[in-house]
Design a protein around this motif. Structure first.
Motif, PDB file in Angstrom:
ATOM      1  N   LEU A   1       0.819  -1.325   0.309  1.00  0.00           N
ATOM      2  CA  LEU A   1       0.080  -0.439   0.107  1.00  0.00           C
ATOM      3  C   LEU A   1       0.765   1.405   0.252  1.00  0.00           C
ATOM      4  O   LEU A   1       1.404   1.160   0.464  1.00  0.00           O
ATOM      5  CB  LEU A   1      -1.019  -0.032   1.050  1.00  0.00           C
TER       6      LEU A   1
ATOM      7  N   VAL B   1       0.825   5.422   0.359  1.00  0.00           N
ATOM      8  CA  VAL B   1      -0.032   6.237   0.478  1.00  0.00           C
ATOM      9  C   VAL B   1       0.637   7.700  -0.221  1.00  0.00           C
ATOM     10  O   VAL B   1       1.703   7.783   0.815  1.00  0.00           O
ATOM     11  CB  VAL B   1      -0.494   6.500   1.987  1.00  0.00           C
TER      12      VAL B   1
ATOM     13  N   TYR C   1       5.493   7.818  -6.543  1.00  0.00           N
ATOM     14  CA  TYR C   1       5.462   6.586  -7.183  1.00  0.00           C
ATOM     15  C   TYR C   1       5.787   5.442  -7.942  1.00  0.00           C
ATOM     16  O   TYR C   1       5.476   4.722  -8.117  1.00  0.00           O
ATOM     17  CB  TYR C   1       3.507   6.347  -6.935  1.00  0.00           C
TER      18      TYR C   1
ATOM     19  N   ILE D   1      -1.287  -1.350  -4.317  1.00  0.00           N
ATOM     20  CA  ILE D   1      -2.464  -0.316  -4.559  1.00  0.00           C
ATOM     21  C   ILE D   1      -1.741   1.153  -3.911  1.00  0.00           C
ATOM     22  O   ILE D   1      -1.025   1.807  -3.386  1.00  0.00           O
ATOM     23  CB  ILE D   1      -3.708  -0.547  -3.067  1.00  0.00           C
ATOM     24  N   HIS D   2      -2.360   2.601  -4.564  1.00  0.00           N
ATOM     25  CA  HIS D   2      -1.949   3.806  -4.739  1.00  0.00           C
ATOM     26  C   HIS D   2      -3.034   4.281  -4.243  1.00  0.00           C
ATOM     27  O   HIS D   2      -4.025   4.478  -4.719  1.00  0.00           O
ATOM     28  CB  HIS D   2      -1.331   3.985  -6.213  1.00  0.00           C
ATOM     29  N   TYR D   3      -3.069   5.063  -2.491  1.00  0.00           N
ATOM     30  CA  TYR D   3      -4.011   6.360  -2.623  1.00  0.00           C
ATOM     31  C   TYR D   3      -3.797   7.321  -2.441  1.00  0.00           C
ATOM     32  O   TYR D   3      -2.025   7.627  -1.744  1.00  0.00           O
ATOM     33  CB  TYR D   3      -4.620   5.518  -1.153  1.00  0.00           C
ATOM     34  N   GLN D   4      -3.990   8.711  -2.529  1.00  0.00           N
ATOM     35  CA  GLN D   4      -3.308   9.969  -2.507  1.00  0.00           C
ATOM     36  C   GLN D   4      -4.012  10.281  -1.305  1.00  0.00           C
ATOM     37  O   GLN D   4      -3.903  11.863  -0.995  1.00  0.00           O
ATOM     38  CB  GLN D   4      -3.739  10.872  -3.610  1.00  0.00           C
ATOM     39  N   HIS D   5      -5.532   9.864  -0.138  1.00  0.00           N
ATOM     40  CA  HIS D   5      -5.477  10.088   0.172  1.00  0.00           C
ATOM     41  C   HIS D   5      -5.703   9.320   1.307  1.00  0.00           C
ATOM     42  O   HIS D   5      -5.623   7.831   1.300  1.00  0.00           O
ATOM     43  CB  HIS D   5      -7.462  10.812   0.263  1.00  0.00           C
TER      44      HIS D   5
ATOM     45  N   LYS E   1      -8.841   7.987   3.314  1.00  0.00           N
ATOM     46  CA  LYS E   1      -9.582   6.612   2.108  1.00  0.00           C
ATOM     47  C   LYS E   1      -8.376   5.625   2.493  1.00  0.00           C
ATOM     48  O   LYS E   1      -9.578   4.617   2.118  1.00  0.00           O
ATOM     49  CB  LYS E   1      -9.349   7.164   0.836  1.00  0.00           C
ATOM     50  N   ALA E   2      -7.613   5.587   2.614  1.00  0.00           N
ATOM     51  CA  ALA E   2      -6.521   4.666   2.523  1.00  0.00           C
ATOM     52  C   ALA E   2      -7.116   3.743   3.920  1.00  0.00           C
ATOM     53  O   ALA E   2      -7.145   3.009   4.259  1.00  0.00           O
ATOM     54  CB  ALA E   2      -5.106   5.231   3.349  1.00  0.00           C
TER      55      ALA E   2
ATOM     56  N   ASP F   1      -9.470   3.940   5.819  1.00  0.00           N
ATOM     57  CA  ASP F   1     -10.871   2.968   5.346  1.00  0.00           C
ATOM     58  C   ASP F   1     -10.613   1.713   4.720  1.00  0.00           C
ATOM     59  O   ASP F   1     -11.980   1.355   5.095  1.00  0.00           O
ATOM     60  CB  ASP F   1     -12.183   4.235   4.911  1.00  0.00           C
ATOM     61  N   ASN F   2     -10.054   1.573   4.314  1.00  0.00           N
ATOM     62  CA  ASN F   2     -10.085  -0.065   3.685  1.00  0.00           C
ATOM     63  C   ASN F   2      -8.557  -0.986   3.900  1.00  0.00           C
ATOM     64  O   ASN F   2      -8.195  -1.681   3.028  1.00  0.00           O
ATOM     65  CB  ASN F   2      -9.677   0.538   1.808  1.00  0.00           C
TER      66      ASN F   2
END
Length: 231
Positions: free
Chosen positions: A4, A6, A13, A28-32, A35-36, A38-39
């Motif tokens: 993951l 972030v 990235y 798996i890439h999140y920018q927030h 949201k990361a 939460d999952n």
């Protein structure tokens, strides 16, 4: 392996993704950060990389949350820091069991190699060897003989893949290795690389038609010889 990331920066990235993709990791890439978080349960990552430069206030919240769900033995935590990262923040990272701190501005080959070493324990040995191994270009200069520790039989074969960490070995007579259990250590191994014969200790991490062997002991000078051979 699920990794993951972030990160606010797509460029960072891309740098990391290009370097770790050969490990067979699912990225798996999140920018927030929210949201990361939460999952996290759904993702169940084996490693996280978070940018303290992009999220100076919330990276500690994310790492703390991860550590409450996934202890160090099942999930690596890497923090990328920016130009300013005071000692106080480093102490917090240590308290939160962060495995590695890397400068986001200097993601050079040395730093990325360190990142890969941190992630290595979270990747199965089979994946590690198979994803980094390559088919030898100079196969005529490569040969291997192993000794069956149960019978003492010398077993000739062909190295179909090789890396700094291990080999995929195809015995000429596969029936001679069928009785060898996974994780068996082979001390009677000879690996010819060019004009030099190496004596690695190998561990069996897959035994099918071919054997996937991880090097568990290789002398420093032998590592240099193997590195030069592969280059």
């Amino acid at each position: 392996m699920k990794l993951l990331l972030v990160l606010g920066s797509s460029d960072v990235y891309g740098q990391i993704a290009d370097y770790v993709k050969d490990l067979g990791a699912e990225l798996i890439h999140y920018q927030h950060i929210l949201k990361a978080m939460d999952n996290i349960d759904e993702i169940a990552p084996d490693g996280i990389i978070v940018s303290a430069a992009d999220f100076p206030r919330h990276w500690k919240t994310l790492v703390s949350f991860i550590r409450s769900e996934r202890p160090p033995e099942v999930c690596a935590a890497i923090v990328l820091y920016g130009p300013v990262f005071p000692d106080k923040e480093r102490k917090k990272a240590k308290f939160l069991n962060v495995d590695c701190l890397l400068s986001e501005a200097h993601l050079d080959k040395r730093s990325l190699s360190r990142l890969r070493e941190v992630l290595r324990p979270y990747i199965s040995a089979v994946e590690w060897v198979n994803h980094l191994a390559v088919r030898p270009k100079n196969s005529k200069k490569l040969a291997m003989i192993i000794t069956n520790p149960l019978t003492g039989a010398l077993i000739n074969g062909k190295v179909t893949k090789i890396s700094q960490d291990g080999v995929v070995f195809m015995p000429e007579q596969p029936r001679l290795t069928k009785n060898l259990a996974l994780m068996t250590e082979l001390h009677g191994c000879s690996l010819r690389t060019g004009s030099v014969i190496l004596d690695p200790v190998c561990r069996i991490i897959r035994n099918e038609e071919s054997l996937t062997l991880e090097f568990t002991a290789l002398k420093p000078y032998e590592k240099r010889i193997l590195h030069n051979f592969l280059m």
